[in-house]
Design a protein around this motif. Structure first.
Motif, PDB file in Angstrom:
ATOM      1  N   GLN A  62       0.842  -1.194   0.000  1.00 42.64           N
ATOM      2  CA  GLN A  62       0.000   0.000   0.000  1.00 42.64           C
ATOM      3  C   GLN A  62       0.877   1.243   0.000  1.00 42.64           C
ATOM      4  OE1 GLN A  62      -2.787  -1.854   3.478  1.00 42.64           O
ATOM      5  NE2 GLN A  62      -3.136   0.313   3.048  1.00 42.64           N
TER       6      GLN A  62
ATOM      7  N   ARG B 279       1.991   5.215   3.094  1.00 41.78           N
ATOM      8  CA  ARG B 279       1.795   4.661   4.428  1.00 41.78           C
ATOM      9  C   ARG B 279       1.223   5.707   5.372  1.00 41.78           C
ATOM     10  NH1 ARG B 279       4.696   0.670   6.501  1.00 41.78           N
ATOM     11  NH2 ARG B 279       3.096   0.854   8.123  1.00 41.78           N
TER      12      ARG B 279
ATOM     13  N   VAL C  54      -5.194   6.060  -2.646  1.00 45.24           N
ATOM     14  CA  VAL C  54      -4.320   5.128  -1.937  1.00 45.24           C
ATOM     15  C   VAL C  54      -4.184   3.885  -2.820  1.00 45.24           C
ATOM     16  CG1 VAL C  54      -3.874   3.881   0.191  1.00 45.24           C
ATOM     17  CG2 VAL C  54      -5.244   5.967   0.256  1.00 45.24           C
ATOM     18  N   THR C  55      -2.970   3.577  -3.191  1.00 46.81           N
ATOM     19  CA  THR C  55      -2.776   2.440  -4.090  1.00 46.81           C
ATOM     20  C   THR C  55      -2.604   1.148  -3.306  1.00 46.81           C
ATOM     21  OG1 THR C  55      -0.381   2.726  -4.173  1.00 46.81           O
ATOM     22  CG2 THR C  55      -1.693   3.933  -5.794  1.00 46.81           C
ATOM     23  N   CYS C  56      -2.979   0.049  -3.943  1.00 47.43           N
ATOM     24  CA  CYS C  56      -2.818  -1.280  -3.362  1.00 47.43           C
ATOM     25  C   CYS C  56      -2.453  -2.242  -4.482  1.00 47.43           C
ATOM     26  CB  CYS C  56      -4.102  -1.731  -2.684  1.00 47.43           C
ATOM     27  SG  CYS C  56      -4.029  -3.443  -2.091  1.00 47.43           S
TER      28      CYS C  56
ATOM     29  N   TRP D 177     -10.910  -3.456   0.709  1.00 43.41           N
ATOM     30  CA  TRP D 177     -10.436  -2.339   1.507  1.00 43.41           C
ATOM     31  C   TRP D 177     -11.211  -2.292   2.820  1.00 43.41           C
ATOM     32  CZ3 TRP D 177      -6.314   0.655   1.343  1.00 43.41           C
ATOM     33  CH2 TRP D 177      -5.630   0.804   0.135  1.00 43.41           C
TER      34      TRP D 177
ATOM     35  N   CYS E 235      -5.617  -2.644   2.910  1.00 48.47           N
ATOM     36  CA  CYS E 235      -5.976  -3.412   1.740  1.00 48.47           C
ATOM     37  C   CYS E 235      -5.667  -4.879   2.032  1.00 48.47           C
ATOM     38  CB  CYS E 235      -5.171  -2.929   0.534  1.00 48.47           C
ATOM     39  SG  CYS E 235      -5.507  -3.794  -1.006  1.00 48.47           S
TER      40      CYS E 235
ATOM     41  N   GLY F 123      -2.039  -5.622   3.681  1.00 53.25           N
ATOM     42  CA  GLY F 123      -0.956  -4.667   3.584  1.00 53.25           C
ATOM     43  C   GLY F 123      -0.634  -4.102   4.956  1.00 53.25           C
TER      44      GLY F 123
ATOM     45  N   SER G 209      -2.387   2.216   5.732  1.00 52.49           N
ATOM     46  CA  SER G 209      -2.161   3.612   5.337  1.00 52.49           C
ATOM     47  C   SER G 209      -2.908   4.498   6.317  1.00 52.49           C
ATOM     48  CB  SER G 209      -2.679   3.857   3.913  1.00 52.49           C
ATOM     49  OG  SER G 209      -1.980   3.080   2.981  1.00 52.49           O
TER      50      SER G 209
END
Lengths: 114, 113
Positions: free
Chosen positions: B6, B9, B21-23, B34, B91, B105, B108
């Motif tokens: 993720q 952070r 927010v990437t995963c 999520w 995630c 993950g 975040s």
């Protein structure tokens, strides 16, 4: 709706003492059950799972849990607590007929006193 | 190494400023999800995806969007963040969600001012 309750948001035990974290679920269909652990500043990781095989399930780090259908419970135990067991513990459940959702309990924070 | 990654952070932003927010997962899992974690409430599901181009609402989807254009990626979009979206976000992915393990993950932490 499916729900999971965990009795005690905070539990403290002495090092070497028995750890008992309680989990009860509500479901008309016997579910699949899980315990996850979250160490500080980390994601959750699986401790153990019950998926309708043996009712006593052994997991990592010496933890085990027993599925009791009559009590709708899945309590987590460890005979002797270690300092490294201090973490947040989450009970989770999915229904056998549902393939898309895991319901988590509110969590129990375990402290281990030296 | 099998993992769910993720980014970012940690993020501090202001109300109304769009963020993503990437995963990404490298385990070829079909299922991704999520969650947000808030004290005393445990983890609550925001959105999930059973496969590419298949997404569905979880328990708390308001104010969030997701997309699943590729199997490995599942970004979470906050179009107009508000302070009540201040939370810790996770995630997770799984090959078979009802009996299998969810891989998470590292989280975040988002603060919306």
């Amino acid at each position: 709706a499916q729900s999971v309750t965990q009795l005690g948001s905070h539990v403290s035990v002495s090092e070497g003492a028995l750890v008992l974290l309680r989990c009860n679920y509500s479901s008309s269909v016997p579910p699949y059950l899980f315990w996850y652990v979250q160490y500080p500043n980390q994601g959750l990781q699986l401790l153990l799972k019950y998926t309708s095989a043996a009712t006593l399930v052994k997991g990592i780090n010496g933890f085990e849990a027993e599925f009791k259908k009559s009590e709708t419970s899945f309590h987590l135990t460890k005979p002797s607590a270690h300092m490294s067991d201090a973490a947040e513990y989450f009970c989770a459940v999915t229904e056998k007929t549902s393939y898309d959702k895991v319901i988590f309990g509110p969590g129990t924070s375990l402290s281990v006193i030296p | 190494e099998a993992q769910v990654t993720q980014n970012p952070r940690y993020l501090i932003t202001v109300t109304g400023k769009k963020l993503t927010v990437t995963c990404s997962q490298n385990m070829n899992h079909e299922y991704m999800s999520w969650y947000r974690q808030d004290p005393g409430l445990g983890l609550r599901q925001i959105y999930y995806s059973m496969n590419v181009e298949v997404t569905d609402k979880g328990d708390v989807p308001e104010g969030y969007k997701v997309s699943r254009k590729e199997k490995r990626n599942f970004p979470l979009i906050l179009e107009s963040p508000s302070p009540n979206q201040t939370s810790l976000y996770f995630c997770a992915s799984s090959q078979r969600v009802n009996t299998g393990e969810l891989f998470f993950g590292e989280g975040s932490r988002l603060t919306v001012l």
